[in-house]
Design a protein around this motif. Structure first.
Motif, PDB file in Angstrom:
ATOM      1  N   LEU A  10       0.848  -1.197  -0.111  1.00 16.20           N
ATOM      2  CA  LEU A  10      -0.024   0.042   0.124  1.00 16.20           C
ATOM      3  C   LEU A  10       0.977   1.150   0.026  1.00 16.20           C
ATOM      4  N   ARG A  11       1.908   1.173   0.553  1.00 12.46           N
ATOM      5  CA  ARG A  11       2.847   2.409   0.706  1.00 12.46           C
ATOM      6  C   ARG A  11       3.366   2.675  -0.502  1.00 12.46           C
ATOM      7  N   GLN A  12       3.546   1.639  -1.437  1.00  9.02           N
ATOM      8  CA  GLN A  12       4.234   1.690  -2.740  1.00  9.02           C
ATOM      9  C   GLN A  12       3.249   2.171  -3.799  1.00  9.02           C
ATOM     10  N   CYS A  28      -8.517  -1.665  -1.260  1.00  7.29           N
ATOM     11  CA  CYS A  28      -8.173  -0.664  -0.310  1.00  7.29           C
ATOM     12  C   CYS A  28      -6.941   0.055  -1.201  1.00  7.29           C
ATOM     13  N   GLU A  29      -6.658   1.348  -0.538  1.00 11.07           N
ATOM     14  CA  GLU A  29      -5.576   2.184  -1.280  1.00 11.07           C
ATOM     15  C   GLU A  29      -5.135   3.098   0.085  1.00 11.07           C
ATOM     16  N   LEU A  30      -3.859   3.464  -0.180  1.00  6.98           N
ATOM     17  CA  LEU A  30      -3.336   4.325   0.885  1.00  6.98           C
ATOM     18  C   LEU A  30      -3.151   5.683   0.254  1.00  6.98           C
ATOM     19  N   GLN A  31      -3.914   6.681   1.179  1.00  6.92           N
ATOM     20  CA  GLN A  31      -3.818   8.030   0.788  1.00  6.92           C
ATOM     21  C   GLN A  31      -2.974   8.964   1.525  1.00  6.92           C
ATOM     22  N   MET A  39      -6.650  16.494   5.348  1.00  4.38           N
ATOM     23  CA  MET A  39      -6.148  15.461   6.291  1.00  4.38           C
ATOM     24  C   MET A  39      -4.585  15.748   6.548  1.00  4.38           C
ATOM     25  N   THR A  40      -4.146  15.466   7.503  1.00  4.09           N
ATOM     26  CA  THR A  40      -2.694  15.787   7.773  1.00  4.09           C
ATOM     27  C   THR A  40      -1.903  14.339   8.007  1.00  4.09           C
ATOM     28  N   LYS A  41      -2.634  13.348   8.199  1.00  3.78           N
ATOM     29  CA  LYS A  41      -1.763  11.912   8.301  1.00  3.78           C
ATOM     30  C   LYS A  41      -2.307  11.141   6.994  1.00  3.78           C
ATOM     31  N   PRO A  42      -1.681  10.131   6.875  1.00  2.00           N
ATOM     32  CA  PRO A  42      -2.004   9.083   6.010  1.00  2.00           C
ATOM     33  C   PRO A  42      -3.027   7.914   6.512  1.00  2.00           C
ATOM     34  N   TYR A  43      -3.691   7.822   5.514  1.00  2.00           N
ATOM     35  CA  TYR A  43      -4.785   6.855   5.949  1.00  2.00           C
ATOM     36  C   TYR A  43      -5.252   5.897   4.785  1.00  2.00           C
ATOM     37  N   ILE A  44      -5.791   4.775   5.201  1.00  3.04           N
ATOM     38  CA  ILE A  44      -6.206   3.818   4.142  1.00  3.04           C
ATOM     39  C   ILE A  44      -7.609   4.067   3.991  1.00  3.04           C
ATOM     40  N   TYR A  45      -7.957   3.908   2.595  1.00  4.69           N
ATOM     41  CA  TYR A  45      -9.557   3.982   2.315  1.00  4.69           C
ATOM     42  C   TYR A  45      -9.935   3.023   1.454  1.00  4.69           C
ATOM     43  N   MET A  46     -11.164   2.744   1.548  1.00  2.00           N
ATOM     44  CA  MET A  46     -11.809   1.438   0.446  1.00  2.00           C
ATOM     45  C   MET A  46     -12.547   2.223  -0.502  1.00  2.00           C
ATOM     46  N   TRP A  67      -4.366 -11.388   1.767  1.00  2.00           N
ATOM     47  CA  TRP A  67      -4.492 -10.363   0.657  1.00  2.00           C
ATOM     48  C   TRP A  67      -3.726 -10.450  -0.491  1.00  2.00           C
ATOM     49  N   TYR A  68      -4.138  -9.896  -1.639  1.00  2.00           N
ATOM     50  CA  TYR A  68      -3.394  -9.953  -2.803  1.00  2.00           C
ATOM     51  C   TYR A  68      -3.365  -8.365  -3.640  1.00  2.00           C
ATOM     52  N   VAL A  69      -2.539  -8.247  -4.344  1.00  2.00           N
ATOM     53  CA  VAL A  69      -2.493  -6.854  -5.208  1.00  2.00           C
ATOM     54  C   VAL A  69      -3.275  -7.084  -6.290  1.00  2.00           C
ATOM     55  N   LEU A  70      -4.168  -5.961  -6.704  1.00  2.00           N
ATOM     56  CA  LEU A  70      -4.884  -5.976  -7.908  1.00  2.00           C
ATOM     57  C   LEU A  70      -4.136  -5.482  -8.936  1.00  2.00           C
ATOM     58  N   ASP A  71      -4.103  -5.837 -10.236  1.00  2.00           N
ATOM     59  CA  ASP A  71      -3.461  -5.284 -11.072  1.00  2.00           C
ATOM     60  C   ASP A  71      -4.097  -4.085 -11.841  1.00  2.00           C
TER      61      ASP A  71
END
Length: 71
Positions: A10-12, A28-31, A39-46, A67-71
């Motif tokens: 996610l961090r990548q 999920c992705e990381l913002q 927002m001031t801190k990173p967060y995971i969103y769906m 868990w798996y990576v989506l293409d």
């Protein structure tokens, strides 16, 4: 993979999902906020059927190993 591995991806900038969610329209992705963000801190969103919202993952998801990576 486990959530620790998923979090690193996610961090990548990768999109991650779980086999247990049984739905390719949910992931999920990381913002990471920038200077224009409210927002001031990173967060995971769906992403669920094109709706995006911040999420707190369940204990079940955090401890899952599907868990798996989506293409």
């Amino acid at each position: 993979m486990n959530f620790g591995q998923a979090l690193e991806l996610l961090r990548q900038g990768k999109k991650l999902a779980r086999i247990g969610w049984n739905n390719p329209s949910i992931w999920c992705e990381l913002q990471i906020p920038d200077e224009y963000s409210k927002m001031t801190k990173p967060y995971i969103y769906m992403v669920k059927y094109n709706d995006k919202f911040p999420t707190d993952l369940s204990c079940e998801s955090i401890l899952a190993e599907d868990w798996y990576v989506l293409d």
